[in-house]
Design a protein around this motif. Structure first.
Motif, short mmCIF file in Angstrom:
data_model
loop_
_atom_site.label_atom_id
_atom_site.label_comp_id
_atom_site.label_asym_id
_atom_site.label_seq_id
_atom_site.Cartn_x
_atom_site.Cartn_y
_atom_site.Cartn_z
N GLU A 100 31.64 32.70 51.53
CA GLU A 100 30.56 32.49 50.57
C GLU A 100 29.31 31.93 51.26
O GLU A 100 28.19 32.33 50.92
CB GLU A 100 31.02 31.54 49.46
CG GLU A 100 32.02 32.17 48.50
CD GLU A 100 32.40 31.24 47.37
OE1 GLU A 100 31.95 30.08 47.38
OE2 GLU A 100 33.14 31.68 46.47
N ARG A 101 29.51 31.03 52.20
CA ARG A 101 28.36 30.47 52.93
C ARG A 101 27.63 31.58 53.67
O ARG A 101 26.39 31.64 53.67
CB ARG A 101 28.84 29.40 53.90
CG ARG A 101 27.72 28.84 54.80
CD ARG A 101 28.25 27.84 55.81
NE ARG A 101 29.32 28.38 56.62
CZ ARG A 101 29.13 29.24 57.65
NH1 ARG A 101 27.91 29.64 57.96
NH2 ARG A 101 30.17 29.67 58.33
N MET A 102 28.38 32.45 54.31
CA MET A 102 27.76 33.57 55.05
C MET A 102 26.99 34.49 54.12
O MET A 102 25.91 34.98 54.46
CB MET A 102 28.84 34.35 55.79
CG MET A 102 29.49 33.58 56.92
SD MET A 102 30.97 34.43 57.55
CE MET A 102 31.59 33.20 58.73
N GLN B 2 44.78 40.94 49.27
CA GLN B 2 44.39 39.68 48.62
C GLN B 2 43.12 39.10 49.24
O GLN B 2 42.32 38.47 48.55
CB GLN B 2 45.53 38.67 48.71
CG GLN B 2 45.95 38.28 50.11
CD GLN B 2 47.10 37.28 50.12
OE1 GLN B 2 47.69 37.00 49.09
NE2 GLN B 2 47.42 36.76 51.27
N VAL B 3 42.94 39.31 50.53
CA VAL B 3 41.72 38.83 51.19
C VAL B 3 40.51 39.62 50.71
O VAL B 3 39.45 39.04 50.40
CB VAL B 3 41.86 38.93 52.73
CG1 VAL B 3 40.52 38.65 53.42
CG2 VAL B 3 42.93 37.97 53.24
N LYS B 4 40.67 40.92 50.61
CA LYS B 4 39.56 41.76 50.15
C LYS B 4 39.22 41.46 48.69
O LYS B 4 38.03 41.45 48.32
CB LYS B 4 39.91 43.24 50.34
CG LYS B 4 39.90 43.66 51.81
CD LYS B 4 40.34 45.07 52.04
CE LYS B 4 41.79 45.28 51.81
NZ LYS B 4 42.37 46.45 52.52
N ARG B 5 40.22 41.16 47.89
CA ARG B 5 39.94 40.81 46.49
C ARG B 5 39.18 39.48 46.40
O ARG B 5 38.31 39.32 45.55
CB ARG B 5 41.25 40.73 45.69
CG ARG B 5 41.91 42.09 45.49
CD ARG B 5 43.04 42.01 44.48
NE ARG B 5 43.78 43.27 44.46
CZ ARG B 5 44.99 43.46 45.00
NH1 ARG B 5 45.60 42.44 45.59
NH2 ARG B 5 45.58 44.62 44.93
N LYS B 6 39.54 38.53 47.28
CA LYS B 6 38.80 37.27 47.34
C LYS B 6 37.33 37.52 47.69
O LYS B 6 36.43 36.91 47.12
CB LYS B 6 39.42 36.33 48.37
CG LYS B 6 40.72 35.66 47.95
CD LYS B 6 41.21 34.75 49.06
CE LYS B 6 42.54 34.11 48.71
NZ LYS B 6 43.04 33.24 49.82
N ALA B 7 37.12 38.43 48.64
CA ALA B 7 35.75 38.75 49.06
C ALA B 7 34.97 39.39 47.91
O ALA B 7 33.81 39.03 47.66
CB ALA B 7 35.78 39.68 50.26
N ILE B 8 35.62 40.31 47.19
CA ILE B 8 34.97 40.98 46.06
C ILE B 8 34.59 39.96 44.99
O ILE B 8 33.46 39.95 44.48
CB ILE B 8 35.89 42.07 45.48
CG1 ILE B 8 36.06 43.21 46.50
CG2 ILE B 8 35.34 42.61 44.17
CD1 ILE B 8 37.20 44.16 46.17
N LYS B 9 35.52 39.09 44.64
CA LYS B 9 35.26 38.09 43.62
C LYS B 9 34.15 37.13 44.03
O LYS B 9 33.32 36.71 43.22
CB LYS B 9 36.54 37.32 43.30
CG LYS B 9 37.55 38.13 42.51
CD LYS B 9 38.81 37.31 42.23
CE LYS B 9 39.81 38.13 41.41
NZ LYS B 9 41.06 37.36 41.15
#
Length: 270
Positions: free
Chosen positions: A9-11, A38-45
């Motif tokens: 999120e900071r990036m 799960q990592v990609k879903r975190k990024a999308i959210k």
């Protein structure tokens, strides 16, 4: 120590998009060559949360991710694109087409999911696009149409069934192995049949006598799926129409389907 999501999120806030993609790449597995789902879903959210009110910036980020060489970035973009369809339809269609035709098989899977999401959210606008894609030269794109219909059927009610079947009907005669293995048994047998039986069963009876071998093969293979066992009687009636088919390919498909349907009778309480 900050979490993966906090760093990501900071990036994004600091517009360090290359660094954000690199963060995704650090998580990729040797099996698929992309970050875990799960990592990609975190990024999308995270991106959706940060940029939901800044559509122009979301458009820039999505385009950056979609056009990046990283498969994980493209997969994230595939599920950001649906949020931008009202903002820039032509851009979304172009980006999604390219992702759906990507050389990486897993990227194509995520693209198919994104296409399904667009179809469910923007049916009247995206349906004509898929109507063009279903005759595209690329088997990847034609397969994306098949899976888009399957994914969209999760949320579209029965009033959409006939239009969805109309979209799939020309693909029933598609000779591509890649298209075929995702159509009869998977998209229809495991999805549309159980969701729209009142539309799908009569449709199968209408096309079962088609001259094209691929159509008949797909009809038989509908009943090789686990979900099709609920429709044992309908399946047997259709398979009887194909059991004396001159094609060895069809005969093998019929035998496979019957073995599957027999599991329904063996599992039934006595």
């Amino acid at each position: 120590m900050t979490s993966w999501r906090e760093d990501f999120e900071r990036m994004m806030i600091e517009k360090q998009w290359n660094e954000a993609v690199a963060q995704l790449e650090k998580e990729k597995t040797s099996h698929a060559g992309t970050a875990p789902a799960q990592v990609k879903r975190k990024a999308i959210k995270a991106i959706e949360k940060l940029l939901k009110e800044e559509l122009d910036l979301l458009c820039e980020v999505t385009t950056f991710f979609a056009e990046h060489k990283s498969p994980s970035a493209k997969e994230v973009a595939a599920h950001l694109i649906p949020h931008l369809y009202d903002q820039d339809e032509s851009l979304c269609i172009r980006l999604m087409y390219d992702i759906a035709d990507d050389e990486n098989w897993e990227v194509r899977e995520w693209a198919a999911g994104g296409c399904g999401e667009i179809l469910a959210l923007h049916f009247e606008d995206f349906y004509p696009v898929l109507s063009e894609w279903k005759v595209d030269d690329s088997e990847n794109i034609r397969r994306a149409v098949v899976l888009a219909v399957m994914y969209a059927s999760k949320t579209l009610d029965e009033s959409y069934a006939h239009k969805l079947l109309h979209l799939l009907e020309p693909l029933m005669s598609d000779g591509s192995t890649y298209v075929k293995k995702n159509l009869g048994a998977f998209a229809i047998g495991d999805a549309l049949l159980k969701r729209y039986p009142q539309a799908v069963v009569p449709w199968l009876f209408r096309i079962v006598d088609a001259e094209d071998e691929n159509v008949r093969w797909n009809v038989a293979n509908v009943f090789t799926s686990a979900s099709s066992r609920t429709f044992y009687e309908e399946g047997e009636e259709l398979l009887k129409k194909l059991e004396d088919d001159e094609s060895k390919l069809i005969q093998r498909a019929v035998k496979k389907a019957r073995r599957n349907l027999e599991k329904a009778t063996s599992a039934a309480p006595k």
